[in-house]
Design a protein around this motif. Structure first.
Motif, PDB file in Angstrom:
ATOM      1  N   GLU A 211       0.897  -1.313  -0.103  1.00 13.04           N
ATOM      2  CA  GLU A 211      -0.182   0.134  -0.128  1.00 13.04           C
ATOM      3  C   GLU A 211       0.808   1.444   0.021  1.00 13.04           C
ATOM      4  O   GLU A 211       0.239   2.548  -0.007  1.00 13.04           O
ATOM      5  CB  GLU A 211      -0.773  -0.007   1.321  1.00 13.04           C
ATOM      6  N   ARG A 212       2.099   1.108  -0.030  1.00  9.00           N
ATOM      7  CA  ARG A 212       2.965   2.284   0.029  1.00  9.00           C
ATOM      8  C   ARG A 212       2.825   3.339  -1.044  1.00  9.00           C
ATOM      9  O   ARG A 212       2.700   4.492  -0.706  1.00  9.00           O
ATOM     10  CB  ARG A 212       4.521   1.961   0.118  1.00  9.00           C
TER      11      ARG A 212
ATOM     12  N   THR B 203       0.304   3.967  -2.837  1.00  8.03           N
ATOM     13  CA  THR B 203      -1.097   4.530  -2.665  1.00  8.03           C
ATOM     14  C   THR B 203      -0.839   5.579  -1.452  1.00  8.03           C
ATOM     15  O   THR B 203      -1.341   6.631  -1.437  1.00  8.03           O
ATOM     16  CB  THR B 203      -2.155   3.490  -2.241  1.00  8.03           C
ATOM     17  N   ARG B 204      -0.363   5.185  -0.261  1.00  9.64           N
ATOM     18  CA  ARG B 204      -0.001   6.198   0.794  1.00  9.64           C
ATOM     19  C   ARG B 204       0.426   7.358   0.531  1.00  9.64           C
ATOM     20  O   ARG B 204       0.240   8.462   0.813  1.00  9.64           O
ATOM     21  CB  ARG B 204       0.541   5.393   1.826  1.00  9.64           C
TER      22      ARG B 204
ATOM     23  N   ASP C 256      -1.778   9.548  -1.534  1.00  6.86           N
ATOM     24  CA  ASP C 256      -2.491  10.167  -0.785  1.00  6.86           C
ATOM     25  C   ASP C 256      -2.059  11.239   0.130  1.00  6.86           C
ATOM     26  O   ASP C 256      -2.427  12.503   0.297  1.00  6.86           O
ATOM     27  CB  ASP C 256      -3.339   9.194   0.509  1.00  6.86           C
TER      28      ASP C 256
ATOM     29  N   ALA D 217       3.476  10.793   4.234  1.00 12.36           N
ATOM     30  CA  ALA D 217       3.186   9.471   4.140  1.00 12.36           C
ATOM     31  C   ALA D 217       3.976   8.591   5.243  1.00 12.36           C
ATOM     32  O   ALA D 217       3.450   7.325   5.362  1.00 12.36           O
ATOM     33  CB  ALA D 217       3.656   9.070   2.646  1.00 12.36           C
TER      34      ALA D 217
END
Length: 193
Positions: free
Chosen positions: A20-21, A23-24, A27, A50
């Protein structure tokens, strides 16, 4: 003994699996765009937000411009789905008006999205790739509206909504709901001619 022969934890970094890195990071980039704008965005700010090493940001994104483009694309993807979802329960003209008034008057929950939208439009003035992204986003939004209004009215309504949202962001006092509603009702009326 060389580094490859050391047991894990003794001088050798164990690579953590973190699917998920990326995507983080995207975001976090959006959060930085909201707080600091495109001009204030840096790799370091995104990495800190992040909670990842700086090298992770530069590993996933070749440049700051690439990070911004992908973050904006990620935002548009999310926003397009969210926008479409707002209209799933619309059955009547009054339902439609209610959804549109809430889009403008939504307060803090909508503020972040509106700021990102305007940051994207501002950046798109100088970047043809982002301009293409905003044009596709506009076509998609108008297609959703056109299901309820027809394409001509959808274009007029989309432009009005963007203006109303910008005014709401910049206003020191919130426009009364009745005034927002009246503007939307007028835009929905057929053009005399």
């Amino acid at each position: 003994m060389n580094e490859a022969e050391l047991p894990a934890g003794e001088g050798r970094r164990v690579r953590r699996h973190d699917p998920e890195r990326r995507t983080r990071i995207l975001d976090a980039a959006l959060d930085v765009l909201v707080t600091d704008g495109a001009a204030g965005m840096t790799h370091r700010k995104v990495a800190a937000r992040a909670d990842v090493p700086l090298g992770s940001v530069t590993y996933h994104f070749a440049s700051l411009a690439e990070l911004q483009k992908q973050a904006f694309a990620w935002y548009v993807e999310q926003r397009t789905a969210e926008f479409e979802g707002l209209f799933t329960e619309v059955k009547t003209r009054e339902d439609l008006i209610g959804v549109l008034v809430e889009l403008v008057q939504g307060g803090p929950s909508r503020r972040r999205s509106a700021v990102l939208g305007f940051e994207l439009h501002l950046a798109a003035l100088r970047d043809p790739a982002l301009r293409a992204l905003t044009q596709k986003w506009t076509r998609d939004s108008r297609a959703v509206l056109a299901r309820f209004t027809g394409s001509e009215t959808a274009g007029r309504l989309d432009a009005l909504l963007e203006g109303l949202i910008m005014h709401a962001l910049l206003a020191t006092e919130q426009e009364p709901r009745e005034a927002t509603r009246a503007a939307i009702v007028q835009a929905l009326a057929p053009v005399a001619g």
